[in-house]
Scaffold this active site. Structure first.
Site, PDB file in Angstrom:
ATOM      1  N   ASP A   1      -4.897   0.209  10.838  1.00  0.00           N
ATOM      2  CA  ASP A   1      -3.471   0.055  11.258  1.00  0.00           C
ATOM      3  C   ASP A   1      -3.426  -1.354  12.047  1.00  0.00           C
ATOM      4  OD1 ASP A   1      -1.072   0.081  12.441  1.00  0.00           O
ATOM      5  OD2 ASP A   1      -1.085   2.212  12.801  1.00  0.00           O
TER       6      ASP A   1
ATOM      7  N   TYR B   1      12.676 -11.929  10.454  1.00  0.00           N
ATOM      8  CA  TYR B   1      11.837 -12.200   9.200  1.00  0.00           C
ATOM      9  C   TYR B   1      11.609 -13.884   9.219  1.00  0.00           C
ATOM     10  CZ  TYR B   1      10.055 -13.373   4.509  1.00  0.00           C
ATOM     11  OH  TYR B   1       9.500 -13.680   3.469  1.00  0.00           O
TER      12      TYR B   1
ATOM     13  N   THR C   1       5.454  -8.104  -7.235  1.00  0.00           N
ATOM     14  CA  THR C   1       4.725  -7.056  -6.474  1.00  0.00           C
ATOM     15  C   THR C   1       5.394  -5.931  -6.934  1.00  0.00           C
ATOM     16  OG1 THR C   1       5.968  -6.872  -4.541  1.00  0.00           O
ATOM     17  CG2 THR C   1       4.643  -8.562  -4.637  1.00  0.00           C
TER      18      THR C   1
END
Length: 363
Positions: free
Chosen positions: A71, A170, A205
């Site tokens: 993680d 972003y 993707t």
């Protein structure tokens, strides 16, 4: 030249670009450690794919792959990853690809929402794994690589580092990834460790299929979006451009081919600190995507003109044949939804370069 004997880490390799990079590195002969949270596929996962599936595919191709549950929002997991690689490989690490990203679902769900209407924690959701983790992994990798006076670190970034894309966190995160590569490269250069930022084009993707391509197909089957006025038509055409961009995009393994080519390049230090585009690398190294397509681009006449024009050519003109890219009046009209008007505009008609540079310049 094979990558046999080389050791690589690819973060976020359960699916998508990370998986594609791991497959190509393994096929080229490297020992590849892959990380992610999805060790085994299970119901409720955000998309198909898992570490075990990636590892099995690498080994089916004759490579060696070691899946590691990690993680990347937890510093302790990152510490354990690099300690394990160092212990098992006697301190050797040749390639790090910082690809882990946990915010795709959140970004897609927040499309169109301005930053002041999102919770401040959205910043952490986007940039904890997508930026902070990249820095920590780079620190750990550099500690190993500088000892051996050799290595390559790659941040997987995007055009969002140059111009607005998706949302504020972003874009700021991607710009920081690019700056990280540039500044780390300064300090690593004397140790013969290269650090670059890689911009893929539009990539098909699993999550792009879920959020872009599948809805596009559903609308087509339902009879399209209609033609109810100029505003609706313009918005529909813009959405269609984006959808077609991804429908004609790179496979997830093309970025992997670029990473392998960079890892094999004896002159990689000449590229350190730079933003590198997959389309440009494909042309430089004569790479062919796994579906048989190639991306041919001409170099700009100065470094300051690399950026957006190249990306636009690669994503909206995936065949690489329309070299005018963002300067093409015809293509800009198409992007804006004026497709009928664009039919009457010759392809060679272009906006002057100095106008493009002035428009996208920050100062």
């Amino acid at each position: 030249m094979s990558l046999s004997g080389k050791v690589a880490i690819v973060t976020g390799a359960s699916r998508g670009i990370g998986k594609g990079i791991a497959l190509q590195l393994g096929e080229a002969g490297a020992t590849v450690y892959i990380t992610g949270r999805t060790v085994q596929s299970h119901a409720g996962a955000p998309a198909p794919g898992s570490l075990n599936e990636t590892a099995q595919e690498v080994e089916r191709r004759g490579g060696k792959c070691i899946p590691v549950a990690c993680d990347h929002s937890l510093d302790s997991d990152i510490d354990s990853l690099f300690e394990r690689v160092s212990r098992e490989q006697n301190g050797q690490l040749d390639i790090l690809v910082n690809n882990a990203y946990s915010a795709v679902d959140s970004i897609m769900k927040a499309r169109g929402v301005p930053f002041w209407k999102l919770p401040p924690t959205f910043w952490d959701e986007v940039n904890n794994v997508g930026l902070r983790n990249h820095y920590i992994c780079s620190v750990k990798a550099a500690q190993l690589m500088t000892e051996r006076k050799s290595g390559l670190i790659i941040n997987v970034s995007s055009i969002g580092g140059l111009t607005y894309l998706f949302n504020v966190p972003y874009g700021v995160g991607k710009a920081a990834c690019d700056r990280m590569a540039a500044d780390c490269a300064v300090e690593l250069k004397k140790h013969k460790v290269a650090f670059v930022s890689l911009w893929p084009g539009a990539v098909k993707t699993e999550l792009v299929k879920k959020y872009v391509l599948d809805p596009m197909e559903a609308r087509k089957k339902a009879g399209g979006s209609g033609d109810d006025g100029d505003l609706e038509r313009s918005a529909s055409r813009k959405a269609e451009v984006v959808e077609n961009m991804f429908a004609n995009g790179e496979t997830v393994e093309f970025s992997g081919k670029c990473v392998v080519a960079l890892a094999k390049d004896p002159n990689i230090m000449k590229k350190t600190g730079r933003v590198l585009l997959t389309g440009e690398l494909g042309s430089e190294y004569s790479l062919v995507d796994i579906d048989g397509r190639y991306y041919e681009h001409s170099l700009p006449d100065s470094p300051s003109k690399l950026t957006l024009e190249f990306v636009y050519m690669h994503t909206l003109c995936p065949s690489g044949r329309q070299h005018l890219g963002i300067r093409s009046v015809k293509e800009l009209l198409k992007q804006g939804g004026w497709t009928k008007t664009a039919e009457y505009i010759p392809q060679f008609l272009a906006i002057p370069r100095f106008v493009v540079n002035a428009y996208f310049g920050r100062f």
